[in-house]
Design an enzyme around this catalytic site. Structure first.
Site, PDB file in Angstrom:
ATOM      1  N   CYS A 123     -81.087   8.720  17.221  1.00  0.00           N
ATOM      2  CA  CYS A 123     -81.814   8.518  16.103  1.00  0.00           C
ATOM      3  C   CYS A 123     -81.785   7.500  15.358  1.00  0.00           C
ATOM      4  O   CYS A 123     -82.489   6.837  14.625  1.00  0.00           O
ATOM      5  CB  CYS A 123     -82.152   9.727  15.359  1.00  0.00           C
ATOM      6  N   HIS A 125     -84.862   8.001   8.471  1.00  0.00           N
ATOM      7  CA  HIS A 125     -85.246   8.880   9.679  1.00  0.00           C
ATOM      8  C   HIS A 125     -86.368   9.936   9.369  1.00  0.00           C
ATOM      9  O   HIS A 125     -86.130  10.662   8.511  1.00  0.00           O
ATOM     10  CB  HIS A 125     -83.975   9.230  10.414  1.00  0.00           C
ATOM     11  N   ASN A 158     -90.393  14.115  14.914  1.00  0.00           N
ATOM     12  CA  ASN A 158     -89.368  13.288  15.116  1.00  0.00           C
ATOM     13  C   ASN A 158     -89.355  12.498  16.353  1.00  0.00           C
ATOM     14  O   ASN A 158     -89.262  13.071  17.698  1.00  0.00           O
ATOM     15  CB  ASN A 158     -88.130  14.398  15.261  1.00  0.00           C
TER      16      ASN A 158
HETATM   17  N1  ACO Z   1     -91.164  29.273  15.289  1.00  0.00           N
HETATM   18  C1  ACO Z   1     -90.994  30.546  14.809  1.00  0.00           C
HETATM   19  N2  ACO Z   1     -89.879  30.773  14.501  1.00  0.00           N
HETATM   20  C2  ACO Z   1     -88.589  29.838  15.119  1.00  0.00           C
HETATM   21  C3  ACO Z   1     -88.867  28.772  15.492  1.00  0.00           C
HETATM   22  C4  ACO Z   1     -90.543  28.427  15.926  1.00  0.00           C
HETATM   23  N3  ACO Z   1     -90.561  27.154  16.153  1.00  0.00           N
HETATM   24  N4  ACO Z   1     -87.642  28.123  15.713  1.00  0.00           N
HETATM   25  C5  ACO Z   1     -87.002  29.116  15.583  1.00  0.00           C
HETATM   26  N5  ACO Z   1     -87.448  30.060  14.880  1.00  0.00           N
HETATM   27  C6  ACO Z   1     -86.889  31.394  14.385  1.00  0.00           C
HETATM   28  C7  ACO Z   1     -85.293  31.595  14.688  1.00  0.00           C
HETATM   29  O1  ACO Z   1     -85.262  32.520  16.015  1.00  0.00           O
HETATM   30  C8  ACO Z   1     -84.728  32.270  13.608  1.00  0.00           C
HETATM   31  O2  ACO Z   1     -85.107  33.743  14.040  1.00  0.00           O
HETATM   32  P1  ACO Z   1     -83.914  35.005  13.647  1.00  0.00           P
HETATM   33  O3  ACO Z   1     -83.877  34.645  12.208  1.00  0.00           O
HETATM   34  O4  ACO Z   1     -84.824  36.173  13.664  1.00  0.00           O
HETATM   35  O5  ACO Z   1     -83.011  34.728  14.407  1.00  0.00           O
HETATM   36  C9  ACO Z   1     -85.531  32.045  12.496  1.00  0.00           C
HETATM   37  O6  ACO Z   1     -86.566  31.211  13.036  1.00  0.00           O
HETATM   38  C10 ACO Z   1     -84.773  30.960  11.479  1.00  0.00           C
HETATM   39  O7  ACO Z   1     -84.067  29.976  12.459  1.00  0.00           O
HETATM   40  P2  ACO Z   1     -83.037  28.986  11.861  1.00  0.00           P
HETATM   41  O8  ACO Z   1     -82.519  27.798  12.809  1.00  0.00           O
HETATM   42  O9  ACO Z   1     -82.069  29.451  10.944  1.00  0.00           O
HETATM   43  O10 ACO Z   1     -84.248  28.054  11.070  1.00  0.00           O
HETATM   44  P3  ACO Z   1     -83.825  26.718   9.872  1.00  0.00           P
HETATM   45  O11 ACO Z   1     -84.475  27.160   8.841  1.00  0.00           O
HETATM   46  O12 ACO Z   1     -82.439  26.481  10.012  1.00  0.00           O
HETATM   47  O13 ACO Z   1     -84.774  25.673  10.472  1.00  0.00           O
HETATM   48  C11 ACO Z   1     -84.606  23.732  11.861  1.00  0.00           C
HETATM   49  C12 ACO Z   1     -84.686  25.218  11.991  1.00  0.00           C
HETATM   50  C13 ACO Z   1     -85.858  23.240  11.375  1.00  0.00           C
HETATM   51  C14 ACO Z   1     -84.416  23.319  13.317  1.00  0.00           C
HETATM   52  C15 ACO Z   1     -83.443  23.048  11.105  1.00  0.00           C
HETATM   53  O14 ACO Z   1     -82.325  23.688  11.178  1.00  0.00           O
HETATM   54  C16 ACO Z   1     -83.473  21.649  11.257  1.00  0.00           C
HETATM   55  O15 ACO Z   1     -84.258  20.854  10.774  1.00  0.00           O
HETATM   56  N6  ACO Z   1     -82.427  21.095  11.540  1.00  0.00           N
HETATM   57  C17 ACO Z   1     -81.952  19.824  11.690  1.00  0.00           C
HETATM   58  C18 ACO Z   1     -82.840  19.113  12.839  1.00  0.00           C
HETATM   59  C19 ACO Z   1     -82.697  17.707  12.968  1.00  0.00           C
HETATM   60  O16 ACO Z   1     -82.629  17.439  11.795  1.00  0.00           O
HETATM   61  N7  ACO Z   1     -82.361  17.124  14.127  1.00  0.00           N
HETATM   62  C20 ACO Z   1     -82.729  15.739  14.027  1.00  0.00           C
HETATM   63  C21 ACO Z   1     -81.501  15.063  13.930  1.00  0.00           C
HETATM   64  S1  ACO Z   1     -80.913  14.392  15.441  1.00  0.00           S
HETATM   65  C22 ACO Z   1     -82.286  13.740  16.098  1.00  0.00           C
HETATM   66  O17 ACO Z   1     -83.315  13.364  15.396  1.00  0.00           O
HETATM   67  C23 ACO Z   1     -82.291  13.773  17.515  1.00  0.00           C
END
Ligand code: ACO
Length: 333
Positions: free
Chosen positions: A120, A260, A290
């Site tokens: 990214c 980003h 993204n």
């Molecule tokens: N729909 C519904 N529920 C979901 C989904 C979905 N698409 N995905 C995960 N869940 C559930 C999980 O299974 C979990 O359920 P559980 O509590 O029963 O186990 C719950 O939602 C919470 O999951 P978390 O992973 O804790 O959710 P979080 O609030 O952390 O959000 C996210 C997840 C959006 C991925 C966040 O962590 C994030 O944005 N991380 C950074 C990602 C990022 O920035 N990546 C890019 C940088 S690098 C690049 O760009 C290549």
């Protein structure tokens, strides 16, 4: 302590261009593919829809389309290009580079062309490489491309990743700075010890593609979302601050921050730390998801087209991605 590095700019972004596939996939449509819903995706990430490229469209095609726009705006023809620098995490083939495919598509016969893999952060790494090639006298006119067909590497059965990404490409023409406009500061950093938090374990030299890789789907993107989230916020805050200090400017002098576009919550945290009010922060993650390294050039191009930044504007760009890599710059457009 971060120190200012006052230098006259050596390279300037002359123009930008972008390409986004026509096909829009909404959160509602995602909910027909994996068990998810619009409320979860929107509240966690800010993403409402993304663009997905057709089967026939490759990373090079998208890069070439973005490049043609940037080149036309700069009044630069294919034979004027000395170099094509291309960021992608989704090369059309593992060999040769996608940059060489773009060279062929454009007919840029005078150019040297190569890819680099900084995920990214790629567009900002690319601008820095372009600046270095110009400063060393190797090139005068460089095309920097960032192109990502993320839909080809996400696991469409994994709701924790497939909802986050989209396809697209951005490009910029970079030339020698002559009038004080250009790249005022750059900051780049990496931490390879955290590679396994966001990676594609299989399909490369260490674990070549075979039936076992296909069976356990390890050729697709795997991400430890919450850990990546924390690292992204920390790194982007540090990067924003460093680019500002190195350029010798404060956030109130910045006309527009172009971060980003991974997650609106990461963007808001970075903006708050950098003391940038959100009305001076460009956000389009809601419409594209993204697009990895294509996110920043697409956002910058849109912002310029909307008149939010233009000739003379001071722009802060900040990125974070797999590797981990992170980067920032301050640019006078
Ligand atoms: N729909 C519904 N529920 C979901 C989904 C979905 N698409 N995905 C995960 N869940 C559930 C999980 O299974 C979990 O359920 P559980 O509590 O029963 O186990 C719950 O939602 C919470 O999951 P978390 O992973 O804790 O959710 P979080 O609030 O952390 O959000 C996210 C997840 C959006 C991925 C966040 O962590 C994030 O944005 N991380 C950074 C990602 C990022 O920035 N990546 C890019 C940088 S690098 C690049 O760009 C290549």
């Amino acid at each position: 302590m971060i120190q200012p590095i006052p230098t006259a700019p050596r390279a300037r972004l002359v123009s930008t261009g972008r390409f986004n596939p026509e096909r829009v996939v909404t959160n509602a449509e995602m909910a027909t593919i994996v068990e998810t819903n619009d409320e979860w995706i929107t509240s966690r990430t800010g993403i409402r829809e993304r663009r997905i490229a057709s089967k026939e469209t490759g990373a090079a095609d998208m890069a070439a389309a973005a490049a043609r726009v940037a080149m036309e705006r700069a009044g630069v023809g294919p034979l004027d290009l000395d170099m094509i620098l291309l960021s992608t995490a989704t090369p059309d083939r593992l060999l040769p580079s996608t940059a060489c495919d773009v060279q062929a598509l454009l007919g840029a016969r005078n150019a040297a062309a190569y890819d680099f893999a900084t995920a990214c952060s790629g567009f900002l790494y690319g601008l820095s490489m372009a600046e270095a090639h110009i400063a060393s006298g190797q090139a005068e006119t460089i095309l920097v491309c960032a192109t990502e067909k993320m839909s080809s590497i996400v696991d469409w059965t994994d709701r924790t990743t497939c909802v986050l990404f989209g396809d697209g490409a951005g490009a910029a023409v970079v030339q020698r700075a002559t009038d004080g406009r250009g790249i005022l500061s750059t900051y780049m950093k990496s931490d390879g010890t955290l590679a396994e938090l966001l990676w594609r374990p299989g399909g490369g030299a260490r674990m070549p593609l075979d039936l076992s890789v296909l069976d356990d789907r390890s050729h697709y993107v795997k991400m430890a979302g919450p850990e990546v989230f924390k690292s992204a916020v920390r790194a982007m805050c540090e990067a924003a601050e460093t680019a500002l200090v190195r350029a010798g400017v404060t956030s109130d002098q910045i006309d527009l921050m172009v971060p980003h576009q991974a997650n609106v919550r990461i963007i808001e945290s970075t903006a708050k730390y950098a003391k940038m009010p959100m009305d001076r922060v460009y956000v389009n993650v809601d419409r594209y998801g993204n697009m990895s390294s294509a996110s920043i050039p697409v956002a910058l191009d849109e912002a310029v087209e909307k008149g939010l930044a233009g000739p003379g504007s001071l722009v802060l760009m900040v990125a974070f991605g797999a590797g981990f890599t992170w980067a920032s710059n301050v640019v006078r457009l």
